[in-house]
Scaffold this active site. Sequence first.
Site, PDB file in Angstrom:
ATOM      1  CB  SER A 597      -2.984  -5.906  -9.215  1.00  0.00           C
ATOM      2  OG  SER A 597      -3.529  -6.712  -8.190  1.00  0.00           O
ATOM      3  CG  ASP A 672      -3.967  -1.497  -2.056  1.00  0.00           C
ATOM      4  OD1 ASP A 672      -4.939  -2.215  -1.777  1.00  0.00           O
ATOM      5  OD2 ASP A 672      -3.378  -1.553  -3.154  1.00  0.00           O
ATOM      6  CG  HIS A 704      -5.636  -2.782  -5.533  1.00  0.00           C
ATOM      7  ND1 HIS A 704      -4.281  -2.963  -5.359  1.00  0.00           N
ATOM      8  CD2 HIS A 704      -6.015  -3.681  -6.482  1.00  0.00           C
ATOM      9  CE1 HIS A 704      -3.853  -3.927  -6.145  1.00  0.00           C
ATOM     10  NE2 HIS A 704      -4.885  -4.373  -6.853  1.00  0.00           N
TER      11      HIS A 704
END
Length: 738
Positions: A597, A672, A704
């Site tokens: 991320s 995602d 995610h």
Amino acid sequence: MERIFAEPDLSGPRLREPKFAPDGRTLTYLRGKPEDKNQLDLWAFDIRSGKHRLLVDSRVFIEGTEKLSAEEAARRERQRTANLRGILSYEFSAAGRHLLVPINGDLYVYDMKAGTHPVTRLTTTAAYETDARFSPQGNYVSFIRDQDLYVIELKSKQERALTTDGEGVIHNGEAEFVAQEEMNRDTGYWWSPDERHIAYARVDESRVPEIERLEIDARTARVVKQRYPAAGSENARVELQLVEVSSGARKSLEPAVPEDSYLARVDWLPNAREVAIQRQTRDQRQLDLIKIDIATAEQRTLLTERSDHWVELNDDLRFLERQAAFIWSSRRSGYKHLYLYDLDGKLIRPLTSGPWMVVGDGEETGLVAVDEARSKVFFTANKETPLERNLYSASLRTQEPTAPQRLTTEPGWHKAVLNAQGDAYLDLWSSTTHPPSASIHSIDNHRMNWVSRNELGPSHPYFEFKSAHIQGEFGAINAADGQALHYQLLKPANMEAGKRYPVVIDTYGGPHFQYVRNDWMGGARAIQGYFRQVLAQNGFVVFSLDNRGSGFRGEAFESVVKGGLGNVELEDQLTGASFLKSLTYVDPDRIGIMGWSYGGYMTLLALSHPSHVFKAGIAGAPVSDWALYDTHYSERYLGLPSANAKGYADSAVFTHLDQFSGELLLVHGMADDNVLFTNSTAVMKALQDAGKHFELMTYPGGKHGLIRIPDTGRHYYEMVLQFFKEKLEANSTPAHSP
């Protein structure tokens, strides 16, 4: 690697969602099954006898695979619980006799005093009931079904819909996307203390841009239309409404939330005649606490917080019942502290003060409880060191806000739950040398009972790896402005004198996050902690550093990222790399970096820095352009794209890819819905156009949080290990790694 994701949990028994019964005699909690740590059941611990008993076995109510609604699946993604199954939440009734237990989309009530048949089923619909709870006095159960708000009167078992227009772009009682993902608000309705009214958010997503994205699974692909408020675009329209439970009569409390503002928080005053909202401006530089009379809809601003960078949302608001006052937290001093105000918004006194923060575990509130009878407030803070959390108390009448009383004593990371009587608390504690434990203490810190001692003895799941465990070392180096940057370093197993070893820097780097902490394997992120052990056992130096801009260190440390992301953060990681190069056992030409991320974003920037410090990197689910990310996050730090075009351009990785070098493994889930797959496809195209070589791994159906899911998580970490072995040429033989 297989053992990290296998059963039983390497950390030992872990208590989730612990709660004291209202009478203080029982502690309930969720716990994974020994043979399936992600399948949670409901347990109870009798505080007097010290005995545990299983209350609800989730498998009794789930046949085969648990089927989630799209809304519930998305909600779990936002809550970071997508890897869990079974019972994920529960709640006591006010009297404490009953527990509300949602399982597999339906609602059940457990009677603590019943005999052979303690469980009653409340709903049997094909629809999925979410966000269920008891009303404050226990006469109703409320929940969301098909975008509408419902109640069940428990005495008559009569079910009623309090709203009926929820469909399409209209959601009643639900939190919108940015509220769930960025504002730490996963509900959209709030009961009045007298049970007569419910305040709820009516969310209209019609003006939020609808994007079309592919969700690619192993054998199928489907087009998903998602209302995604990317930076600079329109947000959902959120209107605060009020419904009378008995009659179903509704009315609007507008203009409580005007255009281009966020409904951040909602709380009722104890008198049940007034509701308080926290309203945040679109630029997030102002937060107003507003009191609304529900009869007249008259509004009054109690206080306003302003900042030149951004104002944090407030999870520490408590209205007192015995005193016409409330507790509020603020960063106005440069650090988050607690303050006591009267109901006119006049400051009475600060309750805490000093160069430290009232803060909990991650983004959670630091305010644990208020005991008005004893005039005490209980909170967790990092007073002694940013690497730890401890429980403290202070008087509501204190004249010494800089000197609270510390209650917990063991060095490490403490999370506390106070009972309703205010005379005992549950201490959830771990450190780098002790797995998560749970014990009940009197308020003067006498240990009354162990709930889970969890010592590293022969019966502990991690015991077979104990002899090969590598203890991390903490330290600090100075940033360019002199502020301390804390780090943790693991040395390789079986180090040989004169030999130089490759390095893996494990980073996140983004705001509201802390990687370096004195807890067991990173707490909720223990998988990552165990993987660091694997890396060290395989001959790597493993290094993590909390750069400026990361969380819970105060305004001067955190706000330096305002206007431009990636610059200061990478500067500090490079400072960490320079420190590593000074160590005689580090090979300066074999430094790798990895992150997920925001950490994936940092990896791309690191490989694109002209110093070419990093030989290899793994970028997992990276944000590549903050204009592609959501409004509330991107605009908090960068403002509107129209007002800060240069800041967005400089913060995007594409501006720097002309300097790209080294070995890259790019990883992303193909479904995602948070950091959209577009972020990585754009990077692929840019690198291809520039003739840059890279490796790619995509996960069909992956969201995610895929690295927390056993199958994809194990594959990911095995791939990471092999990648760094190949690219950094690690050749040490592991002694005995988990």
